[in-house]
Design a protein around this motif. Structure first.
Motif, mmCIF file in Angstrom:
data_model
loop_
_atom_site.group_PDB
_atom_site.id
_atom_site.type_symbol
_atom_site.label_atom_id
_atom_site.label_comp_id
_atom_site.label_asym_id
_atom_site.label_seq_id
_atom_site.Cartn_x
_atom_site.Cartn_y
_atom_site.Cartn_z
ATOM 1 N N ALA A 170 21.228 26.785 -38.225
ATOM 2 C CA ALA A 170 21.073 26.325 -36.835
ATOM 3 C C ALA A 170 21.032 24.800 -36.777
ATOM 4 N N ILE A 171 20.316 24.195 -37.704
ATOM 5 C CA ILE A 171 20.247 22.730 -37.736
ATOM 6 C C ILE A 171 21.611 22.141 -38.083
ATOM 7 N N ALA A 177 8.136 24.647 -33.726
ATOM 8 C CA ALA A 177 7.936 24.025 -32.412
ATOM 9 C C ALA A 177 7.889 22.503 -32.511
ATOM 10 N N THR A 178 7.507 21.972 -33.652
ATOM 11 C CA THR A 178 7.456 20.517 -33.827
ATOM 12 C C THR A 178 8.836 19.872 -33.746
ATOM 13 N N ALA A 226 17.514 9.398 -35.800
ATOM 14 C CA ALA A 226 16.630 9.263 -36.967
ATOM 15 C C ALA A 226 15.367 10.111 -36.783
ATOM 16 N N ALA A 227 14.819 10.131 -35.567
ATOM 17 C CA ALA A 227 13.609 10.931 -35.306
ATOM 18 C C ALA A 227 13.910 12.423 -35.474
ATOM 19 N N PHE A 228 15.056 12.858 -34.971
ATOM 20 C CA PHE A 228 15.440 14.265 -35.132
ATOM 21 C C PHE A 228 15.622 14.611 -36.610
ATOM 22 N N ALA A 259 12.289 14.860 -38.337
ATOM 23 C CA ALA A 259 11.571 16.077 -37.928
ATOM 24 C C ALA A 259 12.211 17.322 -38.535
ATOM 25 N N ALA A 260 13.536 17.364 -38.605
ATOM 26 C CA ALA A 260 14.235 18.510 -39.203
ATOM 27 C C ALA A 260 13.902 18.615 -40.688
ATOM 28 N N ARG A 261 13.908 17.485 -41.358
ATOM 29 C CA ARG A 261 13.573 17.472 -42.794
ATOM 30 C C ARG A 261 12.149 17.982 -43.007
ATOM 31 N N THR A 262 11.227 17.523 -42.180
ATOM 32 C CA THR A 262 9.820 17.948 -42.291
ATOM 33 C C THR A 262 9.690 19.440 -41.992
#
Length: 160
Positions: A57-58, A110-111, A145-147, A150-153
């Protein structure tokens, strides 16, 4: 001797009963252990499948975001000759982006929702030239960069 044989028979019968009871107990314990192992195996398989869905999905969202970025860079001047055909080609790209975003929201932590929504909104503004005098890459740098962070986390903390 009759009394001695009775005791032997009683001990033999008690031994058979005890052996049968121990066998039944051992089989039940083995069965429970096998059931627990199977439940754990299924939980691991489910977690692996879920993680694969999240990663896909990502990846799908990132691919759609790239298409939207390319569309933003290719946007013709307002009221130019190519604007109508560009809009016809770009509208499905944006629809695909929004669908991909919803898949990430549905499948991932959800994050990840605020950063993906923000990045999608910023992409939408870049595509439709609602970014003022900003360059597309500069406008998208921070939300992208924020996405990605967050995806990596989210993927690092997903159960394995």
């Amino acid at each position: 001797m009759y009394g001695g044989e009775l005791w032997v028979s009683a001990f033999s019968l008690a031994g058979v009963a005890l052996g049968g009871g121990l066998t039944a107990f051992t089989q039940r314990a083995t069965q429970r252990s096998a059931e627990r192992i199977e439940r754990r195996r299924q939980a691991v398989a489910t977690a692996e499948a879920r993680r694969a869905e999240q990663v896909q999905a990502i990846k799908d969202f990132i691919a759609c975001a790239q298409k939207a970025e390319r569309a933003a860079y290719r946007r013709p001047q307002p009221w130019g000759d190519d604007e109508d055909s560009w809009m016809t080609r770009t509208s499905p790209v944006m629809t695909e982006l929004w669908i991909a975003e919803r898949a990430v929201v549905l499948l991932c932590a959800a994050t990840l929702q605020p950063p993906i929504h923000n990045y999608g909104r910023e992409l939408n503004q870049a595509v439709w030239r609602e970014i003022g005098d900003s360059e597309v890459n500069e406008f998208l740098e921070e939300p992208k960069a924020a996405f990605m962070a967050a995806a990596r986390t989210a993927l690092a903390s997903a159960p394995e």
